[in-house]
Design a protein around this motif. Structure first.
Motif, short mmCIF file in Angstrom:
data_model
loop_
_atom_site.label_atom_id
_atom_site.label_comp_id
_atom_site.label_asym_id
_atom_site.label_seq_id
_atom_site.Cartn_x
_atom_site.Cartn_y
_atom_site.Cartn_z
N LEU A 187 9.99 -8.25 -0.66
CA LEU A 187 9.65 -7.40 0.47
C LEU A 187 8.14 -7.33 0.64
CD1 LEU A 187 12.09 -4.42 -0.28
CD2 LEU A 187 12.46 -6.33 1.31
N PRO A 188 7.56 -8.12 1.56
CA PRO A 188 6.12 -8.07 1.77
C PRO A 188 5.72 -6.79 2.51
CG PRO A 188 7.07 -10.13 2.58
CD PRO A 188 8.20 -9.17 2.37
N LYS A 189 4.72 -6.09 1.98
CA LYS A 189 4.22 -4.87 2.60
C LYS A 189 2.70 -4.88 2.58
CE LYS A 189 8.12 -2.59 3.38
NZ LYS A 189 8.52 -2.02 4.69
N GLY A 190 2.09 -4.98 3.77
CA GLY A 190 0.65 -4.92 3.87
C GLY A 190 0.18 -3.49 4.05
N VAL A 191 -0.88 -3.12 3.36
CA VAL A 191 -1.43 -1.77 3.50
C VAL A 191 -2.92 -1.89 3.82
CG1 VAL A 191 0.25 -0.79 1.91
CG2 VAL A 191 -1.95 -1.53 1.04
N LEU A 192 -3.40 -0.93 4.62
CA LEU A 192 -4.79 -0.97 5.05
C LEU A 192 -5.63 0.14 4.43
CD1 LEU A 192 -6.85 -2.35 6.91
CD2 LEU A 192 -6.13 -0.80 8.74
N ASP A 193 -5.02 1.33 4.26
CA ASP A 193 -5.79 2.46 3.75
C ASP A 193 -4.96 3.24 2.72
OD1 ASP A 193 -3.94 3.97 5.25
OD2 ASP A 193 -5.25 4.00 7.00
N ALA A 194 -5.56 4.32 2.21
CA ALA A 194 -4.90 5.10 1.16
C ALA A 194 -3.59 5.71 1.64
CB ALA A 194 -5.84 6.19 0.67
N GLY A 195 -3.52 6.13 2.90
CA GLY A 195 -2.29 6.71 3.43
C GLY A 195 -1.15 5.72 3.45
N GLU A 196 -1.40 4.52 3.94
CA GLU A 196 -0.37 3.49 3.95
C GLU A 196 0.02 3.10 2.53
OE1 GLU A 196 -1.62 0.18 6.27
OE2 GLU A 196 -1.62 1.28 8.17
N ARG A 197 -0.96 3.04 1.66
CA ARG A 197 -0.69 2.68 0.26
C ARG A 197 0.27 3.69 -0.37
NH1 ARG A 197 -5.89 3.10 -2.32
NH2 ARG A 197 -5.35 5.22 -2.95
N LYS A 198 0.04 4.96 -0.17
CA LYS A 198 0.91 5.99 -0.74
C LYS A 198 2.32 5.93 -0.18
CE LYS A 198 -2.83 9.27 -1.70
NZ LYS A 198 -3.45 10.55 -1.33
N ARG A 199 2.43 5.66 1.14
CA ARG A 199 3.76 5.58 1.76
C ARG A 199 4.57 4.42 1.21
NH1 ARG A 199 0.85 7.20 6.37
NH2 ARG A 199 0.59 5.06 7.09
N VAL A 200 3.92 3.28 1.04
CA VAL A 200 4.63 2.11 0.52
C VAL A 200 5.02 2.33 -0.93
CG1 VAL A 200 4.39 -0.33 -0.10
CG2 VAL A 200 3.64 0.46 2.15
N LEU A 201 4.12 2.85 -1.74
CA LEU A 201 4.42 3.04 -3.15
C LEU A 201 5.54 4.04 -3.37
CD1 LEU A 201 0.86 2.93 -4.78
CD2 LEU A 201 2.65 1.19 -4.85
N ARG A 202 5.70 4.99 -2.43
CA ARG A 202 6.80 5.95 -2.56
C ARG A 202 8.16 5.29 -2.36
NH1 ARG A 202 3.35 10.06 -0.02
NH2 ARG A 202 4.12 9.42 2.03
N GLU A 203 8.19 4.10 -1.74
CA GLU A 203 9.45 3.40 -1.52
C GLU A 203 9.91 2.61 -2.75
OE1 GLU A 203 9.89 1.33 2.27
OE2 GLU A 203 7.93 2.11 2.87
N VAL A 204 9.01 2.38 -3.68
CA VAL A 204 9.36 1.62 -4.89
C VAL A 204 10.25 2.47 -5.78
CG1 VAL A 204 8.44 0.41 -6.90
CG2 VAL A 204 7.18 0.34 -4.73
N ARG A 205 11.32 1.89 -6.29
CA ARG A 205 12.30 2.62 -7.09
C ARG A 205 12.49 1.97 -8.47
NH1 ARG A 205 11.29 5.71 -3.82
NH2 ARG A 205 12.59 6.68 -2.20
N ARG A 206 13.01 2.75 -9.40
CA ARG A 206 13.39 2.19 -10.70
C ARG A 206 14.38 1.05 -10.49
NH1 ARG A 206 13.04 5.50 -15.31
NH2 ARG A 206 13.91 3.70 -16.40
N GLY A 207 14.19 0.00 -11.22
CA GLY A 207 15.02 -1.19 -11.05
C GLY A 207 14.35 -2.25 -10.20
N ASP A 208 13.32 -1.84 -9.43
CA ASP A 208 12.55 -2.79 -8.64
C ASP A 208 11.46 -3.43 -9.51
OD1 ASP A 208 14.02 -2.01 -6.44
OD2 ASP A 208 12.46 -0.73 -5.59
N ALA A 209 10.74 -4.37 -8.92
CA ALA A 209 9.57 -4.97 -9.56
C ALA A 209 8.50 -5.14 -8.47
CB ALA A 209 9.92 -6.30 -10.21
N VAL A 210 7.28 -5.40 -8.90
CA VAL A 210 6.18 -5.53 -7.94
C VAL A 210 5.38 -6.80 -8.23
CG1 VAL A 210 4.11 -4.46 -6.95
CG2 VAL A 210 5.99 -3.02 -7.77
N LEU A 211 5.09 -7.54 -7.18
CA LEU A 211 4.21 -8.71 -7.24
C LEU A 211 2.89 -8.32 -6.58
CD1 LEU A 211 3.58 -11.77 -7.61
CD2 LEU A 211 4.70 -12.16 -5.42
N VAL A 212 1.81 -8.39 -7.35
CA VAL A 212 0.51 -7.91 -6.86
C VAL A 212 -0.42 -9.10 -6.62
CG1 VAL A 212 -1.35 -6.27 -7.26
CG2 VAL A 212 0.88 -5.91 -8.35
N PRO A 213 -0.72 -9.43 -5.37
CA PRO A 213 -1.66 -10.51 -5.10
C PRO A 213 -3.06 -10.16 -5.59
CG PRO A 213 -0.41 -9.92 -3.13
CD PRO A 213 -0.18 -8.85 -4.14
#
Length: 315
Positions: A187-213
């Protein structure tokens, strides 16, 4: 007395002929002048016989994470009449390119120089820019493979990136292709500022994983590490630097080594080579690093095949 009179003019003439040091301007978003790529550059130049203070001097501008300060810092280096600008990551490289068409620019830590619009071709960069690519597009499939090996139960992988970094676009395409082969949902998610970053990170759940460019915004990476540890969600990074800050695993180029590698390009330009004639190089030193303490926190047993191949560990 006559001998002294003859000797003094000769010494004065020799002093007049001594060349001035080659001035290297440095531009990055670091919080200190001792960024690993800069330290690597200095070490690489020294290995080539180029001495700091005698043959080269450094004008280092670091913006302490303030990416909007890059254009002014780049223009200041040009006005200071540096002979070359050395950059790390996409965020400072593009403003440096916008600031001058004549001062040579050597970059490091740029994931996809063509995708970012920094050069037209790797083999023939054109213009006044060349450097060392961190091979983000080429390595993304391997990062997913490492992540799947560590967390075989994970099926959903968040690819969270700084949306300003244009070079992430081709990398996302490669990640989606690789994910299909590995039975993963990316699931690609682009973020621009701190607000967008917080919203996207709140969607991450246990059992998921994250790929950090490997991107230009260090605040985003730090926030992902914090969320990863808080939720016990595994994350894979592009360099061992972030494993040292608590990230689980990384597969990619070493910052310091990229600086050492770039030194050869800087030395060639100092001797008169043109950037447009020097092909962009891919990072030569690729490391696999694992933070065993973080693995314990996440409740993960690091497979033997990872332990045997890893180049660095953080305990």
């Amino acid at each position: 007395m006559a001998a002294i009179l003859l000797w003094l003019p000769a010494q004065a003439a020799e002093a007049q002929q001594a060349p001035r040091p080659f001035r290297i301007g440095v531009l990055n978003a670091a919080w200190a002048a001792s960024h690993p790529t800069v330290e690597g550059l200095k070490a690489g130049l020294k290995e080539l016989g180029v001495e700091d203070g005698r043959d080269v001097t450094f004008d280092i501008r670091f913006t302490e994470g303030k990416l909007d300060a890059m254009p002014a810092a780049a223009e200041a280096l040009v006005k200071a009449r540096v002979d070359l600008i050395f950059t790390s990551q996409e965020a400072p490289t593009l403003p440096a390119k916008d600031a001058t068409e004549s001062v040579p620019i050597v970059f490091t830590l740029v994931g996809d120089p063509v995708g970012a619009g920094i050069v037209s071709k790797l083999a023939q960069p054109g213009g006044n820019v060349t450097g060392v690519s961190s091979l983000q597009t080429e390595l993304v499939a391997k990062r997913l493979e490492v992540l799947k090996t560590l967390t075989p139960a994970a099926r959903r992988v968040w690819l969270i990136y700084y949306s300003v970094d244009l070079g992430t676009t081709p990398m996302i395409g490669k990640a989606l292709e690789a994910a299909q082969r590995m039975n993963l949902e990316v699931l690609p998610k682009g973020v621009l500022d701190a607000g967008e970053r917080k919203r996207v990170l709140r969607e991450v759940r246990r059992g998921d994983a994250v790929l950090v460019p490997e991107g230009s915004n260090p605040d985003l990476t730090v926030a992902i590490i914090e969320q990863s540890l808080a939720l016990r969600v595994p994350a894979v990074f592009g360099t061992a630097l972030w494993v040292g800050y608590g990230g689980l695993v990384s597969y990619g180029p070493d910052y310091y080594a990229q600086g050492v590698q770039a030194a050869a390009l800087v030395a060639k330009i100092r001797r008169g080579a043109r950037p447009q004639d020097l092909p962009v190089e891919g990072a030569e030193k690729i490391d696999l690093a694992v933070n065993l303490k973080t693995a314990d926190v996440l409740g993960l047993a690091v497979p033997r095949k990872i332990l045997l191949r890893a180049d660095a560990f953080r305990r």
